[in-house]
Design a protein around this motif. Structure first.
Motif, short mmCIF file in Angstrom:
data_model
loop_
_atom_site.label_atom_id
_atom_site.label_comp_id
_atom_site.label_asym_id
_atom_site.label_seq_id
_atom_site.Cartn_x
_atom_site.Cartn_y
_atom_site.Cartn_z
N GLU A 130 0.85 -1.19 0.00
CA GLU A 130 0.00 0.00 0.00
C GLU A 130 0.88 1.24 0.00
O GLU A 130 1.95 1.25 0.62
N ILE A 131 0.42 2.26 -0.69
CA ILE A 131 1.03 3.58 -0.57
C ILE A 131 -0.02 4.49 0.03
O ILE A 131 -1.18 4.47 -0.38
N LEU A 132 0.35 5.24 1.06
CA LEU A 132 -0.63 6.07 1.75
C LEU A 132 -0.02 7.42 2.08
O LEU A 132 1.21 7.58 2.13
N GLU A 133 -0.88 8.39 2.31
CA GLU A 133 -0.46 9.73 2.68
C GLU A 133 -1.03 10.07 4.05
O GLU A 133 -2.19 9.82 4.33
N GLU A 134 -0.18 10.62 4.90
CA GLU A 134 -0.62 11.01 6.24
C GLU A 134 0.17 12.25 6.68
O GLU A 134 1.41 12.23 6.65
N ASP A 135 -0.55 13.28 7.02
CA ASP A 135 0.07 14.53 7.48
C ASP A 135 1.09 15.06 6.48
O ASP A 135 2.18 15.53 6.84
N GLY A 136 0.74 14.96 5.20
CA GLY A 136 1.59 15.50 4.16
C GLY A 136 2.78 14.64 3.77
O GLY A 136 3.59 15.05 2.94
N LYS A 137 2.90 13.47 4.36
CA LYS A 137 4.00 12.56 4.04
C LYS A 137 3.46 11.29 3.41
O LYS A 137 2.34 10.86 3.71
N PHE A 138 4.27 10.69 2.53
CA PHE A 138 3.88 9.45 1.86
C PHE A 138 4.65 8.27 2.45
O PHE A 138 5.85 8.38 2.75
N TYR A 139 3.97 7.16 2.60
CA TYR A 139 4.58 5.95 3.15
C TYR A 139 4.21 4.76 2.27
O TYR A 139 3.12 4.71 1.70
N GLN A 140 5.12 3.79 2.20
CA GLN A 140 4.85 2.55 1.48
C GLN A 140 5.01 1.38 2.44
O GLN A 140 6.01 1.28 3.14
N VAL A 141 4.02 0.51 2.46
CA VAL A 141 4.01 -0.65 3.34
C VAL A 141 3.97 -1.90 2.47
O VAL A 141 3.18 -1.99 1.53
N ILE A 142 4.81 -2.87 2.80
CA ILE A 142 5.00 -4.06 1.98
C ILE A 142 4.79 -5.32 2.81
O ILE A 142 5.25 -5.42 3.95
N ARG A 143 4.10 -6.28 2.23
CA ARG A 143 4.02 -7.62 2.82
C ARG A 143 4.70 -8.59 1.86
O ARG A 143 4.27 -8.76 0.72
N ALA A 144 5.79 -9.21 2.33
CA ALA A 144 6.57 -10.11 1.48
C ALA A 144 6.69 -11.48 2.14
O ALA A 144 6.68 -11.60 3.37
N VAL A 145 6.81 -12.50 1.31
CA VAL A 145 6.96 -13.87 1.81
C VAL A 145 8.18 -14.51 1.17
O VAL A 145 8.51 -14.23 0.02
N PRO A 146 8.88 -15.37 1.92
CA PRO A 146 10.04 -16.06 1.35
C PRO A 146 9.59 -17.14 0.37
O PRO A 146 8.58 -17.83 0.60
#
Length: 265
Positions: A144-160
């Motif tokens: 997911e890419i999200l914006e909060e308080d003017g900043k952008f963040y990317q969250v990743i779920r990865a599996v081996p």
């Protein structure tokens, strides 16, 4: 613990955890995610670890405040050094730079590979970090890419996967048709763009991603203008100018493709 007490960024991290999994939260800070996971019924138990005694002490107090000492263990640890493989199924590593996160995963590679899933939120160096995951056999299944308080963040779920290298498309059946003029981009160019922005993010085509790209375009433009104003006679400045020009071209190429079909929320 109410959901509104946790930031949007950390809620996104928490809700990527597979329900029912025990969690190891590396760099737990004050333990807010650990408490949230248990209070919301996402995880039956959490191992909250941090290298710093101060934040870990605050996490311990926070756990006690909710009477969760029997569900959440706090442990002093530099990365995964004091973790034993098999204690948890999900690893959370969030809110730190990509280089540090990579070091944590690499220093205890066997322990890292023992998790069923990695929930990762690098604050910087995201393109290089995704490439590290891909080249070390980790498949990104959700992001997911999200914006909060003017900043952008990317969250990743990865599996081996056990494979040495995972394709840049991360196993997705749908590939964005990137085009340069009449020709489709070569695989290495596709790979670079997917490492930078995330193949799943690109296929979702969200308005948040478009906002992120607009900001990137503005920043790249400002850097180029500054370089021009200060002259390009220096070889290092010329190299920097070419590098940023390429980034700007890539950004605009992605924008052109995504604006053809935008999913709004």
């Amino acid at each position: 613990m109410r959901s509104d007490m946790l930031s949007k960024r950390l809620r996104t991290v928490a809700h990527m955890v597979t329900r029912g999994n025990r969690v190891c939260d590396v760099g737990c800070d004050h333990g807010y995610v650990s408490v949230y996971l248990v209070k919301q019924g996402i995880s039956p138990g959490v191992l909250a670890m941090d290298v710093r005694k101060g934040p870990l002490g605050a996490a311990r107090e926070h756990v006690a405040e909710y009477n969760l000492e029997d569900r959440i263990e706090t442990r002093l640890s530099d990365g995964l050094h004091n973790y034993t493989a098999g204690e948890a199924q999900s690893l959370i590593c969030a809110g730190m730079g990509g280089k540090l996160m990579r070091r944590i995963l690499e220093e205890d590679a066997d322990k890292t590979a023992s998790f069923q899933e990695l929930i990762l939120q690098p604050q910087s160096g995201i393109e290089q970090f995704r490439r590290f995951l891909r080249e070390n056999g980790y498949l990104v299944q959700e992001e997911e890419i999200l914006e909060e308080d003017g900043k952008f963040y990317q969250v990743i779920r990865a599996v081996p996967t056990g494979n040495q290298t995972v394709r840049a498309a991360y196993g997705q059946s749908v590939r964005i048709r990137w085009e340069a003029g009449e020709k489709k981009l070569p695989e290495d160019e596709l790979c670079k763009l997917e490492d930078r922005y995330g193949a799943i993010n690109l296929n979702k085509k969200t308005t948040v991603l478009l906002s992120f790209l607009s900001r990137e375009e503005r920043i790249y433009g400002e850097i180029l203008e500054s370089l021009r104003d200060n002259g390009l006679t220096d070889e290092r400045r010329q190299d920097r100018y070419e590098q940023i020009s390429t980034c700007l071209l890539d950004c605009r190429r992605v924008q052109a493709v995504l604006t053809e079909s935008v999913e709004t929320f």
